[in-house]
Every structure is written in C-alpha cells, then in structure tokens.
Design an enzyme around this catalytic site. Structure first.
Site, PDB file in Angstrom:
ATOM      1  N   ASP A  65      13.791  -6.949 -10.656  1.00  0.00           N
ATOM      2  CA  ASP A  65      15.216  -7.248 -10.733  1.00  0.00           C
ATOM      3  C   ASP A  65      15.535  -8.638 -10.194  1.00  0.00           C
ATOM      4  OD1 ASP A  65      15.781  -4.778 -11.848  1.00  0.00           O
ATOM      5  OD2 ASP A  65      16.196  -3.832  -9.916  1.00  0.00           O
ATOM      6  N   TYR A 123       4.384  -2.003  -4.143  1.00  0.00           N
ATOM      7  CA  TYR A 123       5.443  -2.869  -3.636  1.00  0.00           C
ATOM      8  C   TYR A 123       5.393  -2.873  -2.111  1.00  0.00           C
ATOM      9  CZ  TYR A 123       7.956  -3.222  -8.114  1.00  0.00           C
ATOM     10  OH  TYR A 123       8.321  -3.502  -9.413  1.00  0.00           O
TER      11      TYR A 123
END
Length: 261
Positions: A65, A123
């Site tokens: 994003d 992540y």
C-alpha cells in the site's frame, strides 16, 4: 505466458527473468500501477523499458500500500535477449531513483510466476518508543507504554487461526479471507519493537490492522480473550485502528528452488 511475450502486438520468443527489489515507499502510492499517481511498479517499468529499449511491464510478487516499504520484493518480466546480471544491475540502478534499488537478476523457467509461485511472504512492522531523527519516515513513533508480553500472547493466537476477515479492508474483491500464518511474534530491542509475521498470503491492510489491534492489547484496552473474540467475529469494526503505513516492510518472499535456471 509459457515463454512468449507480446510487445506492440508482436509475439516473440522470450525468456523470463526474476528481479529482487528494495524500496522506500514514502514517496509512492503503493506498488501497483495507478493512472493518477506515481507507483513503484510504474517507476521500474519505465527504467527497464528505457534500458532494454522495448516497452514492458513487470509483475510483482504482491502489492504494498501507499507508504509501505520493502527490503525484499520480487517481480518478473519477459525479454527475448540474454541479460548479464552484473551489467543489468549496474545500468538499471543508475536509471532508478535513490529510493528504489534492484539487487539481483535471475533467469527462471518460462512458466515461473513471481506472484503465484511465492510460497511464503514475511513482513516486519517497526515501532520506536523514543523520538529519533533517523526513523521518522521508517517507523511508528509510539510513546505510550506497551506490555510486550501480553502482545506476544495475543499474537500467538494468529497462528492457528485461518479466517482473517476481521483484519481485512472492507471493500475488497478477494474470494476468501483464508490465510495460513506460519509465525507471528514481537521482538524487543531496546526502545524498538518489531512485529514479525509470515504467511502464505495476506489480505489488503491485514498486517497494519493486526498491529493496531495488538497495540490496544499492549495498552490493556483489550485482553487476550478480547483479541480471540475479534478473530472469531469476522468483523473489521470490532478490530482496532490500522497502524501507520510508514512502519511496515515486506521483508522476505520465498520461492521453490525448482523455478530457477
């Protein structure tokens, strides 16, 4: 594409290459190409097209994003010629801005796919609990006390769970909300807290929503039981606010060795 690529309407015999990428996402509106904003994908597309003197578009291992970073991202593209890794890296990195780098170029099987062949994605989310001039765009400055033990106890509940609709963005076109999480835990390093999570896939906004909810646990706004109830609810409104994008990094993508030539 089975070894073929199409440029300007012409079908040619092509070889497939994987590139390993890192970027600081601060100045980009995410990974994926957008008509009205600059993306990481678009920036790399332009640089490779200039270098190879033919229009092409890379396919990434996944989307990040707006404002999210990557210390390891992969993408593939098709090109009919043989490319030398050292020469390619030297030239492509001279064409890219300072906040995007390409680390490696590897030839892969014609059917290899950077997105669909990815087995695990990892992540890390960075929180710093003191003001630092070096991390303003690269971590979440969180000055309120957090209970590290309780956050880790709640994070452990993610691993056996499967449906993560409660941590997905509401407007999404996914067919299901199932994710297989391999590990999820917090690491403390002085004034820095790092949240590590690895899964076979992630939903849009999922990691940031998890981190935001886990900090509510760390502030004793939510209990471990509350966190489990949120998981079971499948309701995004029950979870906490999303953590800021600037602290999130895609840090590892794992592939089977068989796809590399």
């Amino acid at each position: 594409m089975n070894g073929f690529s199409i440029f300007a309407g012409v079908t040619i015999n092509a070889k497939r290459y994987f590139i390993e990428i890192a970027y600081k996402g601060t100045n980009y509106h995410g990974w994926q190409f957008q008509n009205n904003a600059v993306s990481v994908q678009e920036t790399i597309d332009k640089a490779i097209s200039i270098l190879l003197r033919t229009p092409l578009s890379i396919v990434g291992s996944g989307r990040t994003d707006t404002g999210v970073h990557a210390s390891q991202q992969f993408a593939h593209f098709d090109f009919e010629g043989d490319l030398d890794e050292f020469d390619f890296l030297k030239k492509i990195n001279s064409l890219l801005p300072r906040d995007i780098a390409i680390y490696s170029l590897k030839k892969v099987l014609p059917e290899a796919h950077s997105r669909f062949d990815a087995q695990w994605r990892s992540y890390v989310y960075k929180i710093t609990q003191r003001k630092t001039p070096f991390e303003d765009e690269l971590s979440w400055h969180y000055f309120r006390p957090l209970d590290f033990v309780k956050m880790n106890e709640a994070a452990a509940l993610l691993v056996p769970h499967y449906d993560f609709e409660c941590f997905s963005k509401v407007k999404t076109d996914v067919k299901h909300f199932g994710c297989k999480i391999k590990e999820a835990f917090w690491e403390q390093n002085g004034q820095e807290l790092l949240f590590h999570i690895t899964a076979n896939r992630f939903l849009r906004g999922m990691v940031r929503a998890i981190v935001g909810t886990l900090t509510d646990v760390g502030e004793n706004k939510l209990s471990k039981v509350d966190f489990q109830n949120i998981l079971d609810s499948k309701d995004r409104n029950q979870a906490g606010s999303s953590a800021p994008a600037k602290g999130l990094y895609l840090c590892k993508v794992t592939y089977p060795e068989r796809i590399f030539i």
